[in-house]
Design a protein around this motif. Structure first.
Motif, short mmCIF file in Angstrom:
data_model
loop_
_atom_site.label_atom_id
_atom_site.label_comp_id
_atom_site.label_asym_id
_atom_site.label_seq_id
_atom_site.Cartn_x
_atom_site.Cartn_y
_atom_site.Cartn_z
N SER A 1 35.96 15.31 -35.25
CA SER A 1 36.18 13.97 -34.71
C SER A 1 36.36 13.93 -33.20
O SER A 1 36.03 12.93 -32.55
CB SER A 1 37.41 13.34 -35.37
OG SER A 1 38.58 14.09 -35.09
N GLN A 2 36.89 15.02 -32.61
CA GLN A 2 37.26 14.97 -31.19
C GLN A 2 36.25 15.62 -30.26
O GLN A 2 36.31 15.40 -29.05
CB GLN A 2 38.62 15.65 -30.99
CG GLN A 2 39.79 14.94 -31.67
CD GLN A 2 40.01 13.54 -31.12
OE1 GLN A 2 39.82 12.55 -31.81
NE2 GLN A 2 40.43 13.46 -29.87
N LEU A 3 35.34 16.43 -30.78
CA LEU A 3 34.35 17.10 -29.94
C LEU A 3 32.97 16.56 -30.26
O LEU A 3 32.45 16.77 -31.36
CB LEU A 3 34.41 18.62 -30.17
CG LEU A 3 33.38 19.47 -29.42
CD1 LEU A 3 33.55 19.32 -27.91
CD2 LEU A 3 33.48 20.93 -29.83
N LYS A 4 32.36 15.86 -29.29
CA LYS A 4 31.04 15.28 -29.47
C LYS A 4 30.06 15.94 -28.51
O LYS A 4 30.32 16.04 -27.32
CB LYS A 4 31.08 13.76 -29.21
CG LYS A 4 32.05 12.99 -30.10
CD LYS A 4 31.62 13.04 -31.56
CE LYS A 4 32.57 12.25 -32.45
NZ LYS A 4 32.20 12.34 -33.88
N ILE A 5 28.93 16.40 -29.04
CA ILE A 5 27.92 17.08 -28.24
C ILE A 5 26.60 16.34 -28.42
O ILE A 5 26.12 16.16 -29.53
CB ILE A 5 27.77 18.55 -28.65
CG1 ILE A 5 29.14 19.24 -28.65
CG2 ILE A 5 26.81 19.28 -27.72
CD1 ILE A 5 29.14 20.61 -29.30
N VAL A 6 26.01 15.90 -27.31
CA VAL A 6 24.86 15.00 -27.34
C VAL A 6 23.75 15.54 -26.45
O VAL A 6 24.01 16.06 -25.36
CB VAL A 6 25.26 13.59 -26.85
CG1 VAL A 6 24.09 12.63 -26.95
CG2 VAL A 6 26.46 13.06 -27.61
N SER A 7 22.52 15.40 -26.90
CA SER A 7 21.36 15.66 -26.04
C SER A 7 20.92 14.36 -25.40
O SER A 7 20.63 13.39 -26.10
CB SER A 7 20.21 16.25 -26.86
OG SER A 7 19.01 16.25 -26.09
N GLY A 8 20.85 14.34 -24.08
CA GLY A 8 20.42 13.14 -23.38
C GLY A 8 18.95 12.84 -23.56
O GLY A 8 18.48 11.76 -23.19
N LEU A 9 18.19 13.79 -24.12
CA LEU A 9 16.77 13.56 -24.39
C LEU A 9 16.55 13.00 -25.79
O LEU A 9 15.50 12.41 -26.05
CB LEU A 9 15.99 14.86 -24.23
CG LEU A 9 15.98 15.48 -22.83
CD1 LEU A 9 15.23 16.80 -22.85
CD2 LEU A 9 15.35 14.53 -21.82
N ASN A 10 17.51 13.20 -26.68
CA ASN A 10 17.36 12.74 -28.07
C ASN A 10 18.58 11.93 -28.49
O ASN A 10 19.19 12.18 -29.52
CB ASN A 10 17.21 13.96 -28.99
CG ASN A 10 16.03 14.82 -28.63
OD1 ASN A 10 14.88 14.38 -28.67
ND2 ASN A 10 16.29 16.06 -28.26
N ASP A 11 18.92 10.95 -27.65
CA ASP A 11 20.15 10.19 -27.92
C ASP A 11 19.91 8.88 -28.65
O ASP A 11 20.87 8.17 -28.96
CB ASP A 11 20.90 9.91 -26.62
CG ASP A 11 19.98 9.51 -25.49
OD1 ASP A 11 19.04 8.74 -25.75
OD2 ASP A 11 20.17 9.99 -24.37
N ASN A 12 18.65 8.53 -28.94
CA ASN A 12 18.40 7.27 -29.64
C ASN A 12 19.04 7.24 -31.02
O ASN A 12 19.33 6.18 -31.57
CB ASN A 12 16.89 7.01 -29.76
CG ASN A 12 16.27 6.55 -28.45
OD1 ASN A 12 16.99 6.15 -27.53
ND2 ASN A 12 14.96 6.62 -28.35
#
Length: 419
Positions: free
Chosen positions: A174-185
């Protein structure tokens, strides 16, 4: 992201960009990672993504015959057979924990968990070639025999309701979010969920989108419906179609059984030839809006949720499809006691040198990746350099003073027709 013992040129950065955990420990609210293409920046995010997934899923998402999805460093014969090493240090319930493991593609080689109950770090459990040993507070009797060679003891412990393990995995989930800015849709559903289900987050998301000057007056969200309402439609279907329908339902419903977004509409003001407002035009987010607008919508829920709940957000390719001023504004949200009172942390990977300024960052918030001649990535901080606080970080970086830039060869004769 531990703060270094330094003072920024702008005293406001020392007041806003760090927060104190106790008398001895201060942490940073944000960190930027720069480096040349292929310098290993994204590998850092991928390693964190794998570690999170493996911690949560190794007990249930893999079978005994499956390989572990780690990749050894292949540019050195000395590391090809060595295990990959992962470790994370975090705060949970005002206590410091250190958890890590080593793994090859075939098995977990070692695993450990420590915490600091008062002053000294204390072992909770340790796993190595001789077996798994744990302290009395862990209460995991018999679980070591149920732990496969390719699964984490922490993950199996949580599956069998060991309290400490459950709390740690809940924190990671719940507290750690990891996102790719190229695949954020794919995070459009995340934002839409909060727009529909949370008035507090909805107001903040709409305010954020409005402040970023996207020209959007309002948002209109259509939901697919609940799991029950969808599955209710299968009652009169033949059995072979029910299975197919259920698979489709899994694709359009999120893990909570609530609807993902079927349609997101943006409303824009419409004017006549004299500039008089005459109405509104309805746009489809995915087909009518720009890539930048779609990205901002997708990550706005993540940004608001992280700031309101004090979460840690990691974004790879942060600046992709974002104007530099919008990137700057987002970082300012985290570097502020007013907009980030819960001490959320933002770690992002970027090429946007517009952010490399002493008006936004302390030196210990700026990091670089660079590969040596053997292909090994080194991650280091600007705080390691003796530089004045009033210099232009951006200019010095572009000039190569800190390394972590591409060294481009002579391109003059690249397209020489007579070559």
């Amino acid at each position: 992201m531990v703060a270094a013992n330094l003072v920024a040129k702008d005293k406001r950065l020392d007041e806003n960009n760090i927060f104190s955990v106790d008398a001895e420990l201060s942490l940073l609210k944000s960190a930027a990672i720069y480096g040349a293409n292929a310098s290993g920046k994204s590998n850092l995010a991928r390693a964190m993504t794998f570690m999170k997934w493996f911690m949560i899923n190794s007990s249930k998402g893999t079978q005994i015959t499956e390989k572990i999805d780690v990749e050894p460093f292949r540019l050195s014969i000395g590391t090809e057979s060595r295990p990959s090493y992962f470790e994370i240090v975090f705060l949970l319930d005002e206590q410091k924990y250190r958890y890590g493991f080593e793994a090859t593609q075939d098995k977990v080689v070692s695993e450990w968990l420590f915490y600091v109950p008062k002053v000294r770090e204390t072992n909770i459990f340790k796993r190595d070639h001789s077996g798994i040993n744990f302290s009395k507070i862990y209460k995991a009797d018999g679980i070591q025999q149920k732990t496969r060679h390719n699964a984490l003891f922490l993950s199996v412990s949580a599956q069998f309701n060991v309290n400490i393990a459950e709390k740690i995995l809940n924190w990671v989930t719940s507290q750690l979010k990891i996102v790719s800015g190229l695949n954020d849709n794919g995070y459009q559903g995340y934002t839409s969920h909060y727009l529909v289900k949370s008035n507090v987050k909805r107001d903040a998301i709409l305010k954020l989108i409005g402040k970023l000057d996207l020209g959007i007056g309002e948002l209109d969200i259509e939901e697919v419906g609940s799991r029950e309402s969808l599955l209710d439609k299968t009652k009169n279907l033949p059995d072979e179609f029910k299975e197919l329908f259920n698979k489709v339902a899994e694709l359009i419903l999120d893990g909570r059984g609530e609807a993902k977004t079927a349609s997101i509409k943006t409303l824009h003001h419409k004017f006549d030839d004299n500039g008089v407002l005459v109405g509104k035009a309805l746009f489809d987010l995915n087909s009518d809006e720009s890539e930048g607008t779609k990205k901002i919508f997708a990550i706005s829920g993540l940004l608001v949720d992280s700031l309101q709940e004090g979460k840690t957000l990691v974004i790879d390719e942060f600046d992709a499809r974002l104007h530099p001023l919008i990137s700057y504004a987002i970082v300012e949200l985290f570097n502020s006691n007013e907009t980030n009172p819960n001490n959320s942390q933002l770690i992002f990977i970027t090429h946007d040198t517009n952010l490399l300024t002493n008006k936004l960052f302390r030196r210990d918030q700026i990091w670089f990746t660079e590969k040596n001649r053997y292909g090994v990535t080194d991650l280091y901080s600007l705080a390691e350099y003796k530089v004045r606080n009033d210099v232009s970080f951006e200019n010095d970086y572009i000039k190569g003073r800190y390394g972590a830039i591409p060294y481009i060869g002579d391109l003059v004769h690249l397209l020489d027709a007579h070559g």
